[in-house]
Enzyme design. Structure first.
Site, PDB file in Angstrom:
ATOM      1  N   HIS A  70       0.827  -1.222   0.000  1.00  0.00           N
ATOM      2  CA  HIS A  70       0.000   0.000   0.000  1.00  0.00           C
ATOM      3  C   HIS A  70       0.858   1.268   0.000  1.00  0.00           C
ATOM      4  CE1 HIS A  70      -3.074  -2.935   1.047  1.00  0.00           C
ATOM      5  NE2 HIS A  70      -2.426  -3.215   2.149  1.00  0.00           N
ATOM      6  N   HIS A  71       1.952   1.249  -0.766  1.00  0.00           N
ATOM      7  CA  HIS A  71       2.875   2.385  -0.783  1.00  0.00           C
ATOM      8  C   HIS A  71       3.135   2.909  -2.193  1.00  0.00           C
ATOM      9  CE1 HIS A  71       4.730   0.456   3.100  1.00  0.00           C
ATOM     10  NE2 HIS A  71       3.563   1.046   3.332  1.00  0.00           N
ATOM     11  N   PRO A  72       2.118   3.129  -3.036  1.00  0.00           N
ATOM     12  CA  PRO A  72       2.387   3.634  -4.377  1.00  0.00           C
ATOM     13  C   PRO A  72       2.910   5.064  -4.345  1.00  0.00           C
ATOM     14  CG  PRO A  72       0.026   3.679  -3.941  1.00  0.00           C
ATOM     15  CD  PRO A  72       0.675   2.970  -2.781  1.00  0.00           C
TER      16      PRO A  72
END
Length: 529
Positions: free
Chosen positions: A464-466
């Site tokens: 969840h780190h774009p």
């Protein structure tokens, strides 16, 4: 035209919440914050353990990746927030910043003003830390940062297991050194989630007469006239005018998506969808970077984690324990233990991050152990692979085509699997024998390189780190200049994780808040407010 505002902020997530609060501090500046999702009143948004429900649909768009070319066509759920506060309202509340060298690397890439010494004051300004007040941490800021309230004995055993492999204990992984394992600090205050919306958009801030916050406001396009962004269009309402700036803070997926829907992006892609090209910028939606998460799941010898509280009668007990004592599983983010170490021994700083999950099946797509288990996630922090965000159609409500392009570079695959093997080694140490019955995933039958690859292609997830899809830089190809102004369109700025020239080596929520803090200063300086 309807009533105009000085500043229109599109996206009420972590960055948007900060910008709305900071810009509206000046009573003469009229600020409109637009959030496509709903408000953040649901109780699950405020309970630390509510994270367990978030990746399974609450407050999310429900998007997925396209089939991953280098991972046997795997399609991965891709949680993106659709609620005021954005990711900070639905994440695991882990407060990390990346490594100091990440920001110094940004500066070396030509992003003057973004080195570690430059950004550290913005991290400190946001913080209200319940433990530290020193060079690295601050107190009195809007964002509550706290020590975990509900650790379990298995966490201390994990520290001992890591130590037996030469990985030291680190009591402050956002302080002087990142290396080691420990308890993460959490974005909580008084054992409640402190999202950016709760921390920055307090009831007093929300009542400011010069600040308007609208939820359920789906922006269909940014309106550009004569080379300047003059406002935004909301379906069924027409154009809302921005006299000073339109500020896009919709995240690394949402920001390039809206730009392209507005005709701003790669001309060939837009023309192919029948979208009139307003401004040809090939790098909009390119350079997508993300952390891919691999995990080990072990069955426990007893009720050493919080799995049993998923059962109805136990969940009632957990609720009472939280209400009466602010302890127990409801007070836990479920991933408050972890650390940073090395897959590549000569890496310039830790390149693997661990998250110890106090249960199994916590997140969507991750298996649960019938009799209770523990999860140890590992993620390679500096991927070389680059992906894209593209549109599936000109329909503003259609899901975008999200392609992180995981493992396009074979180096990422090698380092990721090294990190997974290190996680396995930690869980196999003697210190964890009283807690761990047996490893179930990957399991002892996974041994060869091909078997590890096959396992990963069936059991991986996003961390969840774009980031980096509207990168800033000094070069003319960069989407933004180093003041986050859109290069080629006046009156348009982007401020969120999409601006990162390179993904940081950790979770991204605190860095996103820092970016918004600095953006607010840049905007105030530019407009004399």
């Amino acid at each position: 035209m309807t009533k105009s505002h000085d500043f229109i902020i599109v996206g009420g997530g972590s960055a948007g919440s900060v910008l709305a609060a900071r810009l509206s501090e000046n009573a003469d500046a009229s600020v409109l914050l637009l959030e496509a999702g709903g408000g953040d009143r649901h109780p699950l948004y405020h309970l630390p353990a509510g994270f367990a429900k978030m990746t399974k649909g609450i407050g999310s768009w429900g998007w997925k990746t396209v089939p991953q070319t280098h991972m046997k066509g795997m399609v991965i759920p891709y949680t993106q927030a659709r609620v005021l506060g954005g990711g900070s309202t639905i994440n695991a509340q882990i407060y990390t910043r990346g490594n100091a060298l990440d920001y110094d690397e940004w500066r070396q890439m030509g992003c003057d003003g973004w080195g570690y010494d430059d950004v550290l004051p913005y991290f400190r300004r946001s913080e209200d830390n319940d433990t530290y007040d020193n060079r690295f941490h601050g107190t009195g800021g809007p964002l509550g940062v706290s020590q975990p309230a509900a650790p379990l004995p298995i966490c201390e055993a994990y520290f001992e297991a890591a130590a037996s492999l030469g990985i030291p204990r680190n009591h402050d992984m956002t302080g002087e050194a990142q290396d080691g394992v420990g308890y993460y600090q959490l974005t909580q205050r008084n054992t409640r989630r402190c999202s950016a919306s709760m921390g920055f958009l307090t009831p007093a801030v929300r009542k400011r007469p010069n600040l308007t916050i609208r939820t359920g406001a789906q922006v269909s396009r940014i309106v550009v006239e004569g080379g300047r962004a003059i406002g935004v269009e909301i379906a069924g309402e027409g154009v809302l005018r921005a006299e000073a700036e339109v500020i896009l803070s919709s995240g690394a997926i949402g920001s390039p998506r809206l730009l392209m829907l507005s005709g701003i992006g790669p001309a060939d892609h837009l023309s192919g969808l029948g979208i009139p090209v307003v401004f040809d910028q090939p790098e909009v939606g390119s350079n997508l970077q993300d952390h891919l998460d691999l995990f080990v799941i072990a069955e426990c010898t007893g009720p050493h984690t919080y799995d049993r509280y998923a059962k109805p009668h136990w969940s009632v007990l957990a609720g009472l324990q939280y209400l009466l004592m602010r302890k127990g599983p409801v007070a836990s983010s479920l991933f408050e233990t972890g650390g940073f170490w090395y897959a590549e021994p000569d890496a310039r700083s830790p390149d693997i991050q661990f998250h110890l999950g106090l249960g199994s099946g916590i997140e969507a797509g991750v298996a649960a152990m019938p009799d209770g288990g523990v999860t140890l996630n590992s993620a390679y922090l500096r991927p070389r692979s680059r992906g894209t965000v593209r549109l599936a159609s000109a329909d503003p409500m259609a899901a975008p085509l999200i392609d992180p392009n995981y493992w396009q570079d074979p180096h990422d695959r090698e380092m990721s699997i090294r990190g997974l093997k290190l996680a396995q080694e930690i869980l196999r140490q003697d210190a964890l024998n009283p807690f761990v019955k047996a490893e179930r995933l990957p399991g002892p039958e996974v041994r060869s390189d091909q078997e590890y690859f096959d396992f990963a292609c069936a059991h991986s997830k996003t961390d969840h780190h774009p980031a980096s899809t509207c990168r800033m830089g000094p070069d003319p190809e960069a989407v933004l200049d180093t003041s986050l102004r859109f290069r080629g369109i006046d009156g348009l700025r982007v401020a969120d994780a999409s601006v990162m020239p390179r993904l940081v080596s950790s979770n991204t929520n605190a860095p996103t808040i820092m970016i918004a803090e600095k953006a607010a200063d840049l905007i105030r300086e530019a407009h004399g407010i």
